[in-house]
Design a protein around this motif. Sequence first.
Motif, PDB file in Angstrom:
ATOM      1  N   GLY A 123      32.356  36.092  99.352  1.00 41.72           N
ATOM      2  CA  GLY A 123      32.070  36.328 100.763  1.00 41.72           C
ATOM      3  C   GLY A 123      30.588  36.231 101.082  1.00 41.72           C
ATOM      4  O   GLY A 123      30.200  35.666 102.108  1.00 41.72           O
ATOM      5  N   ALA A 124      29.750  36.774 100.205  1.00 41.48           N
ATOM      6  CA  ALA A 124      28.312  36.689 100.426  1.00 41.48           C
ATOM      7  C   ALA A 124      27.849  35.234 100.370  1.00 41.48           C
ATOM      8  O   ALA A 124      27.010  34.807 101.173  1.00 41.48           O
ATOM      9  N   HIS A 125      28.392  34.473  99.436  1.00 42.44           N
ATOM     10  CA  HIS A 125      28.048  33.048  99.334  1.00 42.44           C
ATOM     11  C   HIS A 125      28.481  32.297 100.587  1.00 42.44           C
ATOM     12  O   HIS A 125      27.720  31.498 101.141  1.00 42.44           O
ATOM     13  N   ARG A 126      29.710  32.552 101.048  1.00 38.38           N
ATOM     14  CA  ARG A 126      30.204  31.887 102.261  1.00 38.38           C
ATOM     15  C   ARG A 126      29.345  32.241 103.471  1.00 38.38           C
ATOM     16  O   ARG A 126      29.058  31.399 104.324  1.00 38.38           O
ATOM     17  N   ARG A 127      28.926  33.506 103.582  1.00 38.11           N
ATOM     18  CA  ARG A 127      28.087  33.939 104.697  1.00 38.11           C
ATOM     19  C   ARG A 127      26.738  33.232 104.660  1.00 38.11           C
ATOM     20  O   ARG A 127      26.248  32.752 105.681  1.00 38.11           O
ATOM     21  N   ASN A 128      26.128  33.141 103.464  1.00 39.40           N
ATOM     22  CA  ASN A 128      24.837  32.465 103.351  1.00 39.40           C
ATOM     23  C   ASN A 128      24.946  30.992 103.725  1.00 39.40           C
ATOM     24  O   ASN A 128      24.077  30.461 104.420  1.00 39.40           O
ATOM     25  N   GLU A 129      25.999  30.335 103.276  1.00 39.45           N
ATOM     26  CA  GLU A 129      26.195  28.922 103.618  1.00 39.45           C
ATOM     27  C   GLU A 129      26.393  28.743 105.129  1.00 39.45           C
ATOM     28  O   GLU A 129      25.862  27.807 105.718  1.00 39.45           O
ATOM     29  N   ALA A 130      27.149  29.634 105.749  1.00 31.71           N
ATOM     30  CA  ALA A 130      27.380  29.555 107.193  1.00 31.71           C
ATOM     31  C   ALA A 130      26.080  29.779 107.964  1.00 31.71           C
ATOM     32  O   ALA A 130      25.814  29.104 108.957  1.00 31.71           O
ATOM     33  N   GLU A 131      25.261  30.718 107.513  1.00 39.53           N
ATOM     34  CA  GLU A 131      23.988  30.979 108.188  1.00 39.53           C
ATOM     35  C   GLU A 131      23.044  29.787 108.052  1.00 39.53           C
ATOM     36  O   GLU A 131      22.354  29.428 109.005  1.00 39.53           O
TER      37      GLU A 131
END
Length: 84
Positions: free
Chosen positions: A59-67
Amino acid sequence: MRFTILPALAVAIGLGATALPASAKEGGCVKDGAVGAVAGHFVGKGHAVAGAAAGCAVGAHRRNEAEKRDQQQQQNAQPQARSH
């Protein structure tokens, strides 16, 4: 009785979280960690914590990629300054 209600409640919460409309931001440690914990719970005893940790990392990885993607889109949307 408690042991038959808790797994059903965990599944309902997990499915309910995935059925909600998408929020403005993707991923996140809490949301994906909860899904991982539910999945790990059904894999076997003691796997809920491991599932939560793995879900949090994803989830943290997905959030960073989205940002990063959102920031790139904002930069591309800004008008370019012309030099004369």
